[in-house]
Design a protein around this motif. Sequence first.
Motif, PDB file in Angstrom:
ATOM      1  N   TYR A  53       0.852  -1.196   0.000  1.00 59.96           N
ATOM      2  CA  TYR A  53       0.000   0.000   0.000  1.00 59.96           C
ATOM      3  C   TYR A  53       0.882   1.238   0.000  1.00 59.96           C
ATOM      4  N   GLY A  54       0.229   2.389  -0.017  1.00 61.48           N
ATOM      5  CA  GLY A  54       0.955   3.650  -0.098  1.00 61.48           C
ATOM      6  C   GLY A  54       1.196   4.059  -1.533  1.00 61.48           C
TER       7      GLY A  54
ATOM      8  N   HIS B  26      -2.579  -5.569  -8.730  1.00 64.80           N
ATOM      9  CA  HIS B  26      -3.209  -6.319  -7.650  1.00 64.80           C
ATOM     10  C   HIS B  26      -2.492  -6.145  -6.310  1.00 64.80           C
ATOM     11  N   ASN B  27      -2.395  -4.886  -5.911  1.00 63.19           N
ATOM     12  CA  ASN B  27      -1.948  -4.499  -4.586  1.00 63.19           C
ATOM     13  C   ASN B  27      -2.962  -3.491  -4.046  1.00 63.19           C
ATOM     14  N   ASN B  28      -2.576  -2.708  -3.055  1.00 62.46           N
ATOM     15  CA  ASN B  28      -3.438  -1.655  -2.522  1.00 62.46           C
ATOM     16  C   ASN B  28      -2.758  -0.302  -2.633  1.00 62.46           C
ATOM     17  N   LEU B  29      -2.068  -0.085  -3.721  1.00 63.02           N
ATOM     18  CA  LEU B  29      -1.327   1.156  -3.926  1.00 63.02           C
ATOM     19  C   LEU B  29      -2.292   2.305  -4.191  1.00 63.02           C
TER      20      LEU B  29
ATOM     21  N   LEU C 230       9.379   5.687 -16.759  1.00 64.51           N
ATOM     22  CA  LEU C 230       8.002   5.287 -16.500  1.00 64.51           C
ATOM     23  C   LEU C 230       7.042   5.748 -17.594  1.00 64.51           C
ATOM     24  N   GLN C 231       7.435   6.760 -18.342  1.00 66.30           N
ATOM     25  CA  GLN C 231       6.569   7.245 -19.419  1.00 66.30           C
ATOM     26  C   GLN C 231       6.432   6.223 -20.539  1.00 66.30           C
ATOM     27  N   THR C 232       7.368   5.256 -20.606  1.00 67.09           N
ATOM     28  CA  THR C 232       7.317   4.257 -21.678  1.00 67.09           C
ATOM     29  C   THR C 232       6.336   3.138 -21.364  1.00 67.09           C
ATOM     30  N   PHE C 233       5.849   3.056 -20.124  1.00 66.26           N
ATOM     31  CA  PHE C 233       4.904   1.996 -19.753  1.00 66.26           C
ATOM     32  C   PHE C 233       3.477   2.511 -19.941  1.00 66.26           C
ATOM     33  N   ASP C 234       2.903   2.246 -21.091  1.00 72.75           N
ATOM     34  CA  ASP C 234       1.570   2.768 -21.420  1.00 72.75           C
ATOM     35  C   ASP C 234       0.484   1.706 -21.312  1.00 72.75           C
ATOM     36  N   ASP C 235       0.821   0.550 -20.724  1.00 73.93           N
ATOM     37  CA  ASP C 235      -0.167  -0.518 -20.557  1.00 73.93           C
ATOM     38  C   ASP C 235      -0.806  -0.380 -19.176  1.00 73.93           C
ATOM     39  N   PRO C 236      -2.077  -0.021 -19.085  1.00 67.01           N
ATOM     40  CA  PRO C 236      -2.713   0.173 -17.774  1.00 67.01           C
ATOM     41  C   PRO C 236      -2.825  -1.103 -16.958  1.00 67.01           C
ATOM     42  N   SER C 237      -2.695  -2.280 -17.604  1.00 68.90           N
ATOM     43  CA  SER C 237      -2.864  -3.536 -16.864  1.00 68.90           C
ATOM     44  C   SER C 237      -1.781  -3.747 -15.820  1.00 68.90           C
ATOM     45  N   ILE C 238      -0.651  -3.081 -15.957  1.00 67.14           N
ATOM     46  CA  ILE C 238       0.423  -3.266 -14.978  1.00 67.14           C
ATOM     47  C   ILE C 238       0.090  -2.592 -13.654  1.00 67.14           C
ATOM     48  N   TYR C 239      -0.999  -1.790 -13.636  1.00 62.54           N
ATOM     49  CA  TYR C 239      -1.430  -1.134 -12.399  1.00 62.54           C
ATOM     50  C   TYR C 239      -2.819  -1.612 -11.956  1.00 62.54           C
TER      51      TYR C 239
ATOM     52  N   GLY D 180      -6.090  -3.453 -10.403  1.00 61.45           N
ATOM     53  CA  GLY D 180      -6.266  -4.017  -9.076  1.00 61.45           C
ATOM     54  C   GLY D 180      -5.785  -3.125  -7.962  1.00 61.45           C
ATOM     55  N   ASN D 181      -5.363  -1.891  -8.296  1.00 59.17           N
ATOM     56  CA  ASN D 181      -5.018  -0.863  -7.304  1.00 59.17           C
ATOM     57  C   ASN D 181      -6.043   0.256  -7.464  1.00 59.17           C
TER      58      ASN D 181
END
Length: 903
Positions: free
Chosen positions: A765-766, A785-788, A798-807, A809-810
């Motif tokens: 989390y956090g 799939h955390n509680n971030l 980080l701007q190169t990661f445009d796939d929302p699935s990596i976040y 579940g938060n």
Amino acid sequence: MIWVLLAQYQIPISSISVEPKGGGRSCIERERDALLSFKASIEDPSDVLSSWQIGQDCCRWRGVVCSNRTGHVVKLDLHNNFTDDIYDYNIDMINYNFRTLGGEINPSLLAIEHLNYLDLSYNDFGRKRIPEFIGSFKNLKYLDLSDAGFGGSIPPQLGNLTKLLHLDLSSNSLESVDYIDWLPRLSSLKYLDMSEVNLSVAVDRVQVMSMLPASLRVLYLFDCNLNVTFSSLPLYSSNLTSLVSLGLGDNYFHGPIPDGLLGNMTSLKQLFLGGNDLIGMVPRTLKNLCNLKELMLWDNQINGDIAELMKRLPPKIEELDLSGNNLTGSLPSWLEHMASLSFLDLGYNSLSGHIPCGIGKLTNLSILDLSFNHLVGIISKDHFASLTRLKMLYLSDNNNLTMVVGPNWLPPFKLKYVGLSSCNLGPHFPTWIRSQTDIIDLIMSNTGIDDRLPDWFWNVISSVEYLDLSLNQISGVLPLTLEFLSVASEINLNSNQFHGGVPKLPTSLQVLDLSNNSITGTIPLSMCNQVQSLRILDLSHNRLSGQLLQCLTSRKSFRADPGDLTPIASELSIVSFRNNSLSGEFPLFFRDCQYLNFLDLSYNKFYGSLSIWIGKRLPQLAFLLLRSNMFSGYIPIQLAKLDYLHVLDLAHNNLSGTIAPSLVNFTAMTTVSSYGSYYVPDFISLLVVTKGQALEYYTKTIMSLMSSLDLSGNRLTGKIPQEIGGLAILKNLNLSANRLTGDIPETIGGLQSLESLDLSNNELYGEIPPTLSALTFLSYLNLSHNNLSGRIPSGQQLQTFDDPSIYEGNNNLCGPPISKNCSGGDGTTLDDPLELEDGNEMSSFYLSMSLGFAVGLWVVIGPLLFKRTWCATYFLFIDNICDKIYVFMVLNWARVIANIKKK
């Protein structure tokens, strides 16, 4: 190289003669006493000098020769007797090392005034300096101190040995050689070998080359770190006209070979220039060396057309090594006219085209190596028609080369070394191999064979030392025993269709690879007899089951408890049992494998806790792979003692507990210089799950570039330690599918080399720490799939990661690349600005506060709209105190909001 060593014995020093003792004259007493004093100071662990006894005739002692005429000691030959076979694979290296002499060389030897022959080669004097008093043996003609463990500098007193004909100082640790100006004083010298003497700081090394004695016939300066432009060597101006053999290989020479470099060395028969950085084509003047028989130019950057180069060769050439260069073009058809050729090595170039049939007319040819080129076409029996002397045939890695000789072909040769990997020999097993009963090396990997191994095969290769049939589709049952291969050192049968059990192995075997077959059953107890010699054992990807043998012998008796059992000592360095059905607790089999650096037990059924002795008893371990087993309990903190560990995979077990701070402080994951010294052959693979996929890495070079920590798929709890940020060269970190809690540590930005990060499926989390954006090499990220919560950091990588699935579940994350917008820097959104745990209470509070503010404002402002004098007085008052009130309200409002959020 072995060819250099062979060359040394082709140049006899006929001028050296020793009168052997044959009569009844006894040795001279003072010389006997001098030899006994010498013996007293020498370390002789195997009693080589046992015949040197008081009261005995020293002329009959081992290694001592006296003059038949005068009785004086004239020869002292104490070289290690095992050196005669030192390059034979069957040498007993343990006994060789045991029988070396060492210690101090006593100056009492000076009493032997008539000594003309001294040989102390292949001993070990512990990097002591060469004694200066050796320069006082004025009658010395032969001095051999090669490979004797001497260190430091070379005493210039050796220059006093004006009668010296033969001087060999090679293969020592002579590194502090500032000057060699004493060499030209050896005016009678015929043989000089200073190979592996570090001359990089010798300021006069180039000048001395032009002043060497004209009597020299053999000059070997291999691996001396001369490191100059080849054209700067003054060979053209020297008077070495009698030189027969010249060896300057492995010296970092660079640049082209000048036309006039070798001057008038018309007597030259052997020229060794391999292992340098020479460029261009060989000079046309090379043809003037009309007596040249051996030309060795391996591992340079000689380029150009092979046909043009061969036109520039001297007419009497017999041995030619041009391997490891940049030669192109096709082999010339007139190659068949080089009738004297007995050795031809053109491997590791870029040659193309067909192999001319005329090569089969080279009746003297005994060694042919055309491997690792781009040769194409068919090889028929005509290519071998008259090669009756052929002993070595290497055609490996010419992927479009096909051998078609017919099932009844009987070769005219008896090969000892066969290398045909990646040539097309199939689909049937080549029957001509049956006639090759002298084979020592047989390499036929990836040759398209799809056939059953013939019954006669194992009898034919009974003398084999190296066998590689890997990467084919060869089937058949392995013999119950391979002990009849009594000299075999390596057997590689991986990636075939062999079945049956693991056979009994020859005690000489060092490498066994049976991976990727259908081997069944358990690992036999007979394997215990092999662990003392085996270094590499790969039985991965088979169908083995049962528990691993323990190979234990009792110190006391059969009634002893496990604490009284001692594992048999082992030389194992690489073990892979990956992807079988082996079971049991972590094997005690490995407890005394102190040289083990690669251990892969992944994808089996091992269970129980991880042994705490791993960190203490396996100090060389660099790769530990235990993925997909059933290990349970805590991860022992003793693993942190593995200073060379840079790949640790404990994923998908039942491990529990927290990640101790010491477990993320592995030395070898912190700095590249901490990698240990280990050897990994090409057929061993390292499987690492990284960047969302399983990737295999081969060879030591590639493996050493991978640093990985994978603890995923367990039941680990607690926080990720802050100390994890110290793993500066870690490339893969996977802690996913655990029960980890707390924040992602800010120190994660210290993982400067990280390429793949997976923290998904935990209870973290956090906010995502902004330091994550500093990982410039990061190409794979999964925080799902955390509680971030809060805004997803932006900027840099980080701007190169445009796939929302990596976040996903938060639910409390906002900002790109997910669709949920943020209201500001505090991370709250416009749609729901009050996303706190006590949201309803806070909504009521803010609503009441807003209504109160509106009513209060109307009470003050309303009357002013109707009474002008009141308005003027009011605003005058406001002008005097507005700054103080403004500052006071703003600051206090900020404190109120902050306190509310903390609650």
